[in-house]
Design a protein around this motif. Structure first.
Motif, PDB file in Angstrom:
ATOM      1  N   ALA A 117       0.838  -1.209   0.000  1.00 37.05           N
ATOM      2  CA  ALA A 117       0.000   0.000   0.000  1.00 37.05           C
ATOM      3  C   ALA A 117       0.875   1.262   0.000  1.00 37.05           C
ATOM      4  CB  ALA A 117      -0.935   0.007   1.207  1.00 37.05           C
ATOM      5  N   PHE A 118       1.974   1.211   0.723  1.00 34.47           N
ATOM      6  CA  PHE A 118       2.861   2.379   0.734  1.00 34.47           C
ATOM      7  C   PHE A 118       3.579   2.511  -0.607  1.00 34.47           C
ATOM      8  CE2 PHE A 118       6.825   4.664   1.260  1.00 34.47           C
ATOM      9  CZ  PHE A 118       6.365   5.837   1.846  1.00 34.47           C
ATOM     10  N   VAL A 119       4.104   1.398  -1.079  1.00 34.73           N
ATOM     11  CA  VAL A 119       4.866   1.430  -2.330  1.00 34.73           C
ATOM     12  C   VAL A 119       3.995   1.911  -3.491  1.00 34.73           C
ATOM     13  CG1 VAL A 119       6.151   0.007  -3.998  1.00 34.73           C
ATOM     14  CG2 VAL A 119       6.491  -0.332  -1.546  1.00 34.73           C
ATOM     15  N   SER A 120       2.735   1.464  -3.492  1.00 37.41           N
ATOM     16  CA  SER A 120       1.842   1.875  -4.580  1.00 37.41           C
ATOM     17  C   SER A 120       1.353   3.308  -4.402  1.00 37.41           C
ATOM     18  CB  SER A 120       0.638   0.932  -4.643  1.00 37.41           C
ATOM     19  OG  SER A 120      -0.191   1.162  -3.513  1.00 37.41           O
ATOM     20  N   GLY A 121       1.468   3.845  -3.211  1.00 37.61           N
ATOM     21  CA  GLY A 121       0.971   5.196  -2.937  1.00 37.61           C
ATOM     22  C   GLY A 121      -0.502   5.216  -2.592  1.00 37.61           C
ATOM     23  N   ASN A 122      -1.094   4.049  -2.501  1.00 32.93           N
ATOM     24  CA  ASN A 122      -2.524   3.956  -2.241  1.00 32.93           C
ATOM     25  C   ASN A 122      -2.796   3.742  -0.746  1.00 32.93           C
ATOM     26  OD1 ASN A 122      -5.264   3.621  -2.466  1.00 32.93           O
ATOM     27  ND2 ASN A 122      -5.135   1.500  -3.198  1.00 32.93           N
ATOM     28  N   PHE A 123      -2.740   4.836   0.026  1.00 38.75           N
ATOM     29  CA  PHE A 123      -2.939   4.737   1.470  1.00 38.75           C
ATOM     30  C   PHE A 123      -3.594   6.003   1.990  1.00 38.75           C
ATOM     31  CE2 PHE A 123       1.319   6.376   0.613  1.00 38.75           C
ATOM     32  CZ  PHE A 123       1.354   7.529   1.379  1.00 38.75           C
ATOM     33  N   ASP A 124      -4.087   5.932   3.231  1.00 38.11           N
ATOM     34  CA  ASP A 124      -4.669   7.109   3.882  1.00 38.11           C
ATOM     35  C   ASP A 124      -4.211   7.139   5.335  1.00 38.11           C
ATOM     36  OD1 ASP A 124      -6.355   5.402   5.401  1.00 38.11           O
ATOM     37  OD2 ASP A 124      -7.822   5.363   3.774  1.00 38.11           O
ATOM     38  N   THR A 125      -4.864   7.986   6.141  1.00 37.75           N
ATOM     39  CA  THR A 125      -4.422   8.146   7.535  1.00 37.75           C
ATOM     40  C   THR A 125      -4.656   6.895   8.381  1.00 37.75           C
ATOM     41  OG1 THR A 125      -6.550   9.164   8.037  1.00 37.75           O
ATOM     42  CG2 THR A 125      -4.722  10.662   7.586  1.00 37.75           C
ATOM     43  N   ILE A 138      -1.674   2.557   9.352  1.00 36.03           N
ATOM     44  CA  ILE A 138      -1.113   1.738  10.429  1.00 36.03           C
ATOM     45  C   ILE A 138      -2.197   0.869  11.068  1.00 36.03           C
ATOM     46  CG2 ILE A 138      -0.027   1.850  12.728  1.00 36.03           C
ATOM     47  CD1 ILE A 138       1.614   4.232  11.628  1.00 36.03           C
ATOM     48  N   GLN A 139      -3.315   1.506  11.348  1.00 42.56           N
ATOM     49  CA  GLN A 139      -4.467   0.802  11.899  1.00 42.56           C
ATOM     50  C   GLN A 139      -4.907  -0.344  10.975  1.00 42.56           C
ATOM     51  OE1 GLN A 139      -7.286   3.901  12.907  1.00 42.56           O
ATOM     52  NE2 GLN A 139      -8.964   2.424  12.568  1.00 42.56           N
ATOM     53  N   ASN A 140      -4.851  -0.096   9.679  1.00 42.78           N
ATOM     54  CA  ASN A 140      -5.311  -1.100   8.722  1.00 42.78           C
ATOM     55  C   ASN A 140      -4.330  -2.243   8.516  1.00 42.78           C
ATOM     56  OD1 ASN A 140      -7.645   0.303   8.269  1.00 42.78           O
ATOM     57  ND2 ASN A 140      -7.004   1.198   6.317  1.00 42.78           N
ATOM     58  N   TYR A 141      -3.030  -1.960   8.582  1.00 40.01           N
ATOM     59  CA  TYR A 141      -2.066  -2.972   8.146  1.00 40.01           C
ATOM     60  C   TYR A 141      -1.075  -3.454   9.183  1.00 40.01           C
ATOM     61  CZ  TYR A 141      -3.693  -1.255   3.598  1.00 40.01           C
ATOM     62  OH  TYR A 141      -4.458  -0.873   2.534  1.00 40.01           O
ATOM     63  N   PHE A 142      -0.930  -2.695  10.283  1.00 35.99           N
ATOM     64  CA  PHE A 142       0.146  -3.081  11.201  1.00 35.99           C
ATOM     65  C   PHE A 142      -0.323  -3.876  12.403  1.00 35.99           C
ATOM     66  CE2 PHE A 142       2.945  -2.334  14.903  1.00 35.99           C
ATOM     67  CZ  PHE A 142       4.064  -3.001  14.415  1.00 35.99           C
ATOM     68  N   THR A 143       0.341  -4.999  12.629  1.00 35.42           N
ATOM     69  CA  THR A 143       0.206  -5.735  13.880  1.00 35.42           C
ATOM     70  C   THR A 143       1.631  -6.107  14.309  1.00 35.42           C
ATOM     71  OG1 THR A 143      -0.133  -7.724  12.550  1.00 35.42           O
ATOM     72  CG2 THR A 143      -2.105  -6.730  13.561  1.00 35.42           C
TER      73      THR A 143
END
Ligand code: MV4
Length: 495
Positions: A429-437, A440-445
């Motif tokens: 998501a970061f590499v593609s630039g397709n992310f929002d605020t 972290i909540q969506n992807y990090f554990t």
């Protein structure tokens, strides 16, 4: 301007002093008892202790700082970020003593310090704002009515708020009253001002901010944007410039709006205008930060402009030496904030001694920090150890350079957020630039990092056993003994 006092500590004090030095300006450090031997104190031409470790007894003591400034006959005070940097009373007192405050007027700070006053000030310009109220609401039933018209979900915000404090999302009418009471009491206890207002809640926004510079002659320019959507609990983690989502048209529109916001409060100096960008790329003015920001280096890297030097030149009354049309973006810059926090343990601050501290180097790498190996991290202040910034000719190069720099960074004695930053930078998501605020909540554990730890442990075990089995032929030749401790030594040694 011959002598400047830096009313701050750590990496930003050092950052400001470096620009002063290049301009031939002498520097004065003020420091607390906890910072006696910190690099910024040693770097300054003169230094003066202003009190015990707690910030309230030192770095927040405006009067003590002004006293030191008068004693050492300084011409200007640079406040850095945090501490007194957005305190209009302090700015006013400094100016009253005939010392130049390197920043905007007390009045501009005051207006922008209140979200409602800021909204009122920009009203005569055509600045897009999230639908909502432009005055404080105190009547619950009237507020409910307005909320119904705007449409749920709505957000209750504290006028004096910042960094997300005093914010409440309300999903439905029946929750409104309770949430409003909570927001008011939170705002009252946190800011001594219970004024709240409501806005339509933008569900998946990106946080994009525009850097502006305004001189005392009415010239205002914008230095493009910084994308700061990767945050954890309102603490920014990764910032970059430019943003992957803006095209030149939106960039120009946002830039012009930011300039208008600066005009609306007669802004002078370096400032940042914050916007939310929704999924349809509509942007909305949120607030203006009247200080130099932590993430200012990414703007410096893509524009080639030293923002601290510009702040000082503006404070001296100089005209900006460039116009909007002279400014160009060059390449791509990313900053990660290295905190002494344990990302696998709920980002708990990890205090201790920097047993190993070796900075990454090489092309396109900048480290802004305020520590040296062997130093203890004081518990009294923000746990940010360093800002690591990379610049590349394009985004992919900036990313791979950052990953390389993170791999070179050697820190032991405290846990840091570096592995977390690496995780984020490698995420698709970061590499593609397709992310929002909500990235972290969506992807990090935490388990995302634990697996990397396990891998390292396994490698360490393998190396250890091979050393044990081949005792007679050492794994490393003698002239490389110094590197044995280094984490770089993961290659296969061919002799
Ligand atoms: C918002 C929002 C959604 N809708 N306003 C958070 C801090 C403050 N500067 C403004 N903030 C937000 N305002 C509306 N109408 C979502 C946020 C927000 C946010 C903004 C930027 C970066 C990270 C954020 C994390 C949570 C909420």
């Amino acid at each position: 301007m011959k002598k400047v006092l830096i009313a701050n500590r750590g990496e930003i004090a050092l950052r400001v002093m470096r620009s002063c030095k290049e301009m031939g300006i002498a520097t004065v450090a003020v420091f607390s008892e906890a910072d006696r031997s910190a690099p910024f104190v040693l770097y300054a031409d003169e230094a003066i202790c202003i009190g015990p470790p707690p910030a309230a007894e030192s770095y927040l003591q405006g009067n003590k700082i002004i006293e030191a400034a008068k004693k050492l006959k300084v011409d200007g005070i640079h406040p850095g970020y945090g501490f007194l940097s957005e305190n209009s009373d302090f700015a006013e007192k400094v100016e009253k003593e005939g010392i130049t405050f390197i920043g905007p007027s007390a009045k501009a700070m005051e207006v922008m310090g209140s979200k409602l006053a800021a909204k009122a000030a920009v009203k005569k310009y055509n600045i897009p704002m999230v639908p909502g109220t432009d005055e404080a609401i105190d009547d619950v039933s009237e507020a409910k009515n307005i909320a119904g018209k705007i449409g749920f979900p709505i957000l209750i915000k504290a006028s004096a708020g910042g960094g997300g404090k005093g914010m409440r999302i309300v999903e439905k009418t029946s929750d409104f009253e309770e949430q409003m009471k909570l927001a008011v009491s939170e705002a009252t206890s946190a800011f001594g001002d219970g004024s709240v207002f409501i806005e339509k809640y933008v569900a998946s926004p990106r946080h994009i901010e525009i850097q502006v510079l305004a001189d005392k002659h009415g010239n205002i320019i914008y230095l493009f944007e910084r994308e700061c959507s990767i945050q954890r609990r309102h603490q920014k983690v990764i910032e970059e410039a430019p943003s992957t989502v803006l095209n030149s048209k939106i960039r120009e529109q946002m830039g012009k709006c930011a300039v208008d916001v600066a005009k609306a409060c007669d802004y002078v100096g370096a400032g940042t205008v914050e916007f939310l960008l929704d999924e349809k790329k509509n942007f909305y003015f949120l607030e203006m930060n009247t200080r130099l920001q932590v993430e200012h280096p990414v703007t410096e890297m893509i524009t080639g402009i030293d923002l601290v030097k510009e702040q000082i030149k503006i404070a001296k009354g100089e005209k900006l030496s460039f116009e909007q049309k002279d400014l160009k973006m060059s390449g791509h810059a990313i900053e990660v904030r290295v905190y002494a926090e344990d990302p696998v343990n709920n980002f708990l601050p990890d205090i201790g001694t920097l047993q190993t501290y070796r900075r990454p180097q090489g092309i396109g790498v900048r480290v802004d920090d305020g520590f040296e190996e062997g130093m203890e991290i004081p518990i009294y202040y923000d746990p940010m150890l360093a800002k690591l910034i990379t610049h590349g000719s394009n985004r992919n190069e900036a990313i791979s350079r950052m990953i390389r720099a993170i791999d070179e960074y050697e820190i032991s004695g405290v846990e840091t957020t570096l592995p977390f930053c690496k995780f984020a930078l490698q995420h698709k998501a970061f590499v593609s630039g397709n992310f929002d605020t909500h990235f972290i909540q969506n992807y990090f554990t935490p388990d995302k990092l634990k697996s990397a730890d396990k891998l390292e442990e396994e490698i360490a075990a393998l190396v250890a056993s091979s050393v044990f089995l081949e005792r007679k032929t050492p794994a490393f030749s003698n002239n490389e003994v110094n590197h044995q401790k280094s984490k770089w030594k993961t290659n296969r040694l061919v002799e």
